[in-house]
Scaffold this active site. Structure first.
Site, PDB file in Angstrom:
ATOM      1  N   LYS A 131       0.244   3.365  -2.891  1.00 32.55           N
ATOM      2  CA  LYS A 131      -0.924   4.261  -2.958  1.00 32.55           C
ATOM      3  C   LYS A 131      -0.517   5.728  -2.855  1.00 32.55           C
ATOM      4  CE  LYS A 131      -3.939   0.632  -1.177  1.00 32.55           C
ATOM      5  NZ  LYS A 131      -4.511  -0.038  -0.020  1.00 32.55           N
TER       6      LYS A 131
ATOM      7  N   VAL B   7       1.133  -3.757   3.795  1.00 30.20           N
ATOM      8  CA  VAL B   7       1.107  -5.059   4.467  1.00 30.20           C
ATOM      9  C   VAL B   7       2.365  -5.898   4.216  1.00 30.20           C
ATOM     10  CG1 VAL B   7      -1.410  -5.329   4.720  1.00 30.20           C
ATOM     11  CG2 VAL B   7      -0.290  -6.138   2.632  1.00 30.20           C
TER      12      VAL B   7
ATOM     13  N   SER C 240       0.793  -1.246   0.000  1.00 29.85           N
ATOM     14  CA  SER C 240       0.000   0.000   0.000  1.00 29.85           C
ATOM     15  C   SER C 240       0.814   1.279   0.000  1.00 29.85           C
ATOM     16  CB  SER C 240      -0.940   0.012   1.196  1.00 29.85           C
ATOM     17  OG  SER C 240      -2.037  -0.792   0.895  1.00 29.85           O
TER      18      SER C 240
HETATM   19  N1  GLU Z   1      -2.267  -5.254  -2.060  1.00 30.93           N
HETATM   20  C1  GLU Z   1      -2.820  -5.192  -0.727  1.00 30.93           C
HETATM   21  C2  GLU Z   1      -4.316  -5.409  -0.795  1.00 30.93           C
HETATM   22  O1  GLU Z   1      -4.945  -4.855  -1.632  1.00 30.93           O
HETATM   23  C3  GLU Z   1      -2.495  -3.876  -0.109  1.00 30.93           C
HETATM   24  C4  GLU Z   1      -2.935  -3.759   1.314  1.00 30.93           C
HETATM   25  C5  GLU Z   1      -1.948  -3.031   2.189  1.00 30.93           C
HETATM   26  O2  GLU Z   1      -0.756  -2.957   1.938  1.00 30.93           O
HETATM   27  O3  GLU Z   1      -2.393  -2.532   3.218  1.00 30.93           O
HETATM   28  O4  GLU Z   1      -4.887  -6.142  -0.035  1.00 30.93           O
END
Ligand code: GLU
Length: 308
Positions: A67, A262, A64
């Site tokens: 993002k 995560v 994430s």
């Molecule tokens: N690729 C992960 C998901 O969409 C990202 C979640 C994260 O890093 O918090 O579940």
């Protein structure tokens, strides 16, 4: 000036008991293979001097943290128009929650929950036309802000997430039903997963975040990536929404704008001074790196460098 080296050495010692607490993300099977006991922390200042402890050259899945980069890009392209499709309020909900999205008619609370990042990916897909071109532009942007061409994605993590990405597909489909996804759901979600599977070290991530600590201008190359007003927005959303339903918790203990993933990484900025990245794969119950959060808390406590 504070002695960063001495502070990092203290953190290296004091963090040891925390390295074995928490659980690695296993809902993406490829992530569950990572050695859970790793730790790294990197700091970079505006003059390029950097300070590192632990496995600071080990690449891990940024998840994430991507993002932050996709939001930055989309904000740069669409400006305020973007907020018609994604909000800027904390969600108070887990990162992959469907409930809020249903009663808020497919408009995600912010760009840092999964639904928000999926909409942001959709806006990029509309702009760059194809999956490959969108991903290439995201990756190139990350290479540029990192001043490093040696950054890529992890195909195994990407495929593993797609094979188990039922919830993210559900989020995208729900938003499509409300008219908030313009492109083909599969293309959007595949591109989102590919962004998440980009692999970087703490050294590389700290470098990549430097422009956000300096009003959108890379202090080393002097390149302006976004306006100072946009940089203010990205930092604000990191502060209020960067750690899902533990964003208040992170602001309370650490006191810096930051974003977790995560994969166990967290990035943070000390405005006008430095950027920081930490990595430790075991997560707390909110899905944020447990030792990473603690290391940042120790850093701001010992250095007095928080935004408050
Ligand atoms: N690729 C992960 C998901 O969409 C990202 C979640 C994260 O890093 O918090 O579940």
């Amino acid at each position: 000036m504070i002695n960063i080296e001495a502070i990092l050495n203290e953190i290296q010692e004091e963090i040891q008991p925390y390295l074995y607490q928490g659980n690695i993300a296993n809902y993406i099977p490829a992530l569950a293979k990572v050695n859970p006991d790793q730790f790294a922390m990197s700091i970079i200042l505006f003059d390029g001097s950097s300070y590192n402890i632990g496995c600071c050259d080990t690449k891990f899945s940024i998840q994430s943290i991507s993002k932050v980069f996709t939001f930055t890009k989309s904000l740069n392209i669409y400006s305020k128009e973007l907020y018609k499709r994604v909000g800027k309020e904390p969600s108070g909900n887990p990162f992959n929650s469907l409930v809020q999205l249903e009663y808020e008619k497919g408009i995600p609370r912010n760009p840092f929950i999964n639904a928000g990042a999926i909409v942001v990916t959709d806006t990029l897909l509309s702009h760059y036309k194809s999956k490959d071109n969108t991903f290439d532009n995201v990756l190139n942007f990350i290479k540029n802000i990192s001043d490093n061409q040696n950054i890529s994605f992890d195909k195994e993590v990407c495929e593993s997430e797609y094979e188990h990405g039922f919830r993210n597909l559900a989020l995208a489909n729900l938003m499509k039903s409300f008219g908030n996804i313009d492109n083909c759901v599969e293309d959007v979600v595949k591109t989102y997963f590919k962004n998440c599977s980009i692999a970087m070290s703490t050294k590389e991530l700290a470098r990549a975040m430097l422009f956000l600590a300096n009003h959108g201008v890379d202090p080393i190359t002097n390149h302006q990536y976004i306006t100072s007003s946009q940089a203010k927005r990205v930092n604000s959303v990191m502060l209020t929404c960067g750690h899902y339903d533990a964003s208040g918790e992170f602001a309370f203990h650490v006191g810096l704008p930051g974003k977790s993933g995560v994969g166990g990484g967290i990035v943070a900025v000390v405005p006008k001074i430095m950027s920081i990245a930490v990595f430790s794969p075991r997560l707390n119950s909110w899905g944020n790196s447990l030792a990473g959060t603690k290391a940042l808390e120790l850093f701001t406590t010992k250095s007095g460098l928080s935004i408050f």
